[in-house]
Design a protein around this motif. Sequence first.
Motif, PDB file in Angstrom:
ATOM      1  N   ARG A 113       0.828  -1.208   0.000  1.00 35.24           N
ATOM      2  CA  ARG A 113       0.000   0.000   0.000  1.00 35.24           C
ATOM      3  C   ARG A 113       0.867   1.264   0.000  1.00 35.24           C
ATOM      4  NH1 ARG A 113      -5.485  -0.800   1.127  1.00 35.24           N
ATOM      5  NH2 ARG A 113      -6.037  -2.947   1.706  1.00 35.24           N
ATOM      6  N   ASN A 116       2.217   1.738  -3.516  1.00 35.96           N
ATOM      7  CA  ASN A 116       1.174   2.223  -4.420  1.00 35.96           C
ATOM      8  C   ASN A 116       0.968   3.725  -4.276  1.00 35.96           C
ATOM      9  OD1 ASN A 116       0.693  -0.315  -5.447  1.00 35.96           O
ATOM     10  ND2 ASN A 116      -1.083  -0.732  -4.143  1.00 35.96           N
ATOM     11  N   SER A 119       4.004   5.709  -5.651  1.00 40.93           N
ATOM     12  CA  SER A 119       4.142   5.650  -7.115  1.00 40.93           C
ATOM     13  C   SER A 119       3.168   6.588  -7.819  1.00 40.93           C
ATOM     14  CB  SER A 119       3.927   4.222  -7.610  1.00 40.93           C
ATOM     15  OG  SER A 119       2.582   3.817  -7.399  1.00 40.93           O
ATOM     16  N   ASP A 120       2.227   7.146  -7.076  1.00 38.40           N
ATOM     17  CA  ASP A 120       1.256   8.064  -7.657  1.00 38.40           C
ATOM     18  C   ASP A 120       1.898   9.443  -7.790  1.00 38.40           C
ATOM     19  OD1 ASP A 120      -0.858   9.566  -8.472  1.00 38.40           O
ATOM     20  OD2 ASP A 120      -2.135   9.143  -6.755  1.00 38.40           O
TER      21      ASP A 120
END
Length: 225
Positions: A113, A116, A119-120
């Motif tokens: 999580r 994720n 990486s945004d």
Amino acid sequence: MTTIFLLEDDPILGKAIQLQLELQAYKVEWAQNLGEAKKRTAMTSPPDLFILDVNLPDGNGYDFCQWLRAEKLHTPVIFLTARTDEESVVRGFEEGANDYVRKPFSQKELSVRIRNQLSDTKAKLDLVRFNGVTLIKNQQVLKYGDSLISLNRREFEILTTFFEQPETIVTREQLIGRLASGDEIYDRTVDSHISHIRSKLTQNGVKGVKINSVYGQGYRLEKAV
């Protein structure tokens, strides 16, 4: 190095999370109460991600997340809590959370999580903070308390250089190189812009930072005492 700010009052769980994340090459800042978290966040550059417990001895993670968003900090936030009811989850997202991890959880799940969120690219920070003063890059202004101080292009470039490497000597040559964009820049031009920046800081009552001259070398952004 990617920095993660952990707000968790349980010393055993907090230490376990810190050790696991450090093994993954993250730098972890850990606070155990709301007051400490606000103080440390206000005085340093924002981290790359926040992990917030909900139940705290002096408040809750919802309040801290709400405070972050009010301060225009758009850093990703992951809530970490034993609350599993729908109302609590919805409230977390309403306060500005990006994700919600229910206890008990596995370190593997938390790591995925985190990756994720990091990486945004849309969640990447556009702020740099030093000793309570914030440089908002996309608006080209300084924020101190409730005041927003407008900067022209060259003032902005100079301050960005200082804020990216505070308490480090920056030479005139470095500043000239940053300002040059087809224009001929001289030492006196740099000195003039720094004089204007100092005036703006004084006129707006900024107490947190100062720009000091370092004889024969250049300038340095320092904490004001």
